[in-house]
Design a protein around this motif. Structure first.
Motif, mmCIF file in Angstrom:
data_model
loop_
_atom_site.group_PDB
_atom_site.id
_atom_site.type_symbol
_atom_site.label_atom_id
_atom_site.label_comp_id
_atom_site.label_asym_id
_atom_site.label_seq_id
_atom_site.Cartn_x
_atom_site.Cartn_y
_atom_site.Cartn_z
ATOM 1 N N PHE A 1 0.460 -1.685 0.014
ATOM 2 C CA PHE A 1 -0.310 0.170 -0.306
ATOM 3 C C PHE A 1 1.115 0.963 0.043
ATOM 4 O O PHE A 1 0.096 2.253 -0.757
ATOM 5 C CB PHE A 1 -0.720 0.273 0.987
ATOM 6 N N TYR A 2 2.656 1.099 1.250
ATOM 7 C CA TYR A 2 2.819 2.292 1.179
ATOM 8 C C TYR A 2 3.489 2.414 -0.181
ATOM 9 O O TYR A 2 3.897 3.946 -1.399
ATOM 10 C CB TYR A 2 3.320 1.945 1.821
ATOM 11 N N TRP A 3 3.448 1.152 -1.121
ATOM 12 C CA TRP A 3 4.775 1.364 -2.214
ATOM 13 C C TRP A 3 3.858 2.163 -3.222
ATOM 14 O O TRP A 3 3.563 2.880 -4.086
ATOM 15 C CB TRP A 3 5.557 -0.207 -3.114
ATOM 16 N N ALA A 4 2.766 2.092 -3.701
ATOM 17 C CA ALA A 4 1.290 2.217 -4.395
ATOM 18 C C ALA A 4 0.927 3.434 -4.207
ATOM 19 O O ALA A 4 1.551 4.035 -5.435
ATOM 20 C CB ALA A 4 0.631 1.695 -4.703
ATOM 21 N N LYS A 5 0.773 4.182 -3.126
ATOM 22 C CA LYS A 5 0.232 5.163 -2.649
ATOM 23 C C LYS A 5 1.196 5.998 -2.441
ATOM 24 O O LYS A 5 1.061 7.843 -3.419
ATOM 25 C CB LYS A 5 -0.504 4.832 -1.190
ATOM 26 N N GLN A 6 2.296 5.831 -1.904
ATOM 27 C CA GLN A 6 2.526 7.365 -0.959
ATOM 28 C C GLN A 6 3.840 6.859 -2.276
ATOM 29 O O GLN A 6 4.464 8.120 -2.636
ATOM 30 C CB GLN A 6 3.568 6.885 0.224
ATOM 31 N N THR A 7 4.804 6.116 -2.567
ATOM 32 C CA THR A 7 5.799 6.472 -3.817
ATOM 33 C C THR A 7 5.383 5.745 -5.374
ATOM 34 O O THR A 7 6.210 6.700 -5.926
ATOM 35 C CB THR A 7 6.712 5.104 -3.566
#
Length: 282
Positions: free
Chosen positions: A147-153
């Motif tokens: 989720f962090y990879w998809a949304k934040q990065t």
């Protein structure tokens, strides 16, 4: 008698092969790393570990262990292969640790990601395209890391956490070292943000040399999150100002002395002496 002779020949062959392998590594380090002379690497006397990178490169370590060690400290450089200065600083610190023995058992891993380091050009990720500093098994990794990879990065390929936690041999090796070595402290050297970060139960160091404490947050799958927050092993994360240039020799020494001073204040006299651990695997 023949069996003794055969054993001697075998040991001699292994020793010669190890020396040749280390010599080749020093040639590579000299050609690639900033502010690293071949003699600095040779004096570090790095030893190939049984662990291997994705492409089969040995992961090299160096132990400096006094008889009266009260602390165990794991120092890691080159988690990201394009942060060349981090591996250089680790090699310089091996020299400082050798020159001024203390009651600390140091274990250095100067280049955790050799495949990324020796790529042309060097790459942050390993040979599988995984950001090793997002691949550690923090709680809820399977939900939070993607989720962090998809949304934040925004699916930055330089920060892909991998398909599963510990999917990579390099991150597995660090977790195994944490279990085997049981460090009182982990020092993870990065670049290029020019700051000092900290995760764990102790009061953090305020500064190391010209780097000041600026805790930047907790990331799913990071070593600071896994070791410092969830395993209770304090993690000092050093972000050098440049990935391609080391601080001056004098500044690297100041950082080292500040680290030693903080360890003495926060981890020194009251620290329980831990049971001996086996020597590093060769």
């Amino acid at each position: 008698m023949r069996s003794c002779h055969s054993l001697f020949v075998l040991l001699a062959t292994v020793f010669i092969a190890s020396r040749a392998s280390a010599a080749g590594l020093c040639d590579d380090f000299y050609a690639r790393l900033p502010n690293v002379q071949r003699s600095l690497c040779e004096d570090a006397r790095l030893q190939p570990n049984a662990a291997r990178s994705v492409k089969g490169r040995a992961l090299y370590t160096r132990d400096i262990r006094p008889d009266d060690a009260r602390l165990r400290v794991l120092v890691i450089g080159g988690i990201h292969g394009d942060e060349l200065s981090s591996a250089s600083v680790a090699l310089h610190w091996i020299g400082l640790a050798q020159a001024a023995p203390s009651q600390t058992h140091w274990r250095f891993i100067p280049a955790l990601n050799p495949d990324g380091l020796f790529s042309r050009p060097s790459r942050r990720v390993n040979a599988n395209g995984v950001d090793l500093n997002r691949n550690f098994p923090t709680p809820n990794w399977k939900r939070e890391a993607p989720f962090y990879w998809a949304k934040q990065t925004r699916q930055d390929p330089r920060r892909w956490p991998g398909k599963l936690p510990l999917s990579e041999p390099e991150s597995k090796f660090i977790v195994e070292e944490m279990q085997r070595f049981k460090p009182n402290l982990i020092v993870s050297i990065h670049a290029p943000y020019g700051l000092l970060d900290f995760d764990g139960p102790l009061a953090p160091p305020v500064r190391l040399g010209r780097l000041y404490l600026d805790q930047v947050g907790i990331y799913p799958g990071s070593l600071g999150n896994y070791g410092g927050v969830h395993k209770g092993m304090p993690v000092v994360t050093i972000e050098l100002p440049s990935a391609l240039k080391t601080p001056s020799d004098a500044e690297m020494q100041r950082m080292w002395l500040d680290l030693r001073r903080w360890m003495g204040e926060r981890m020194g006299p009251s620290t329980t002496v831990l049971a001996p651990v086996p020597a590093a695997r060769k």
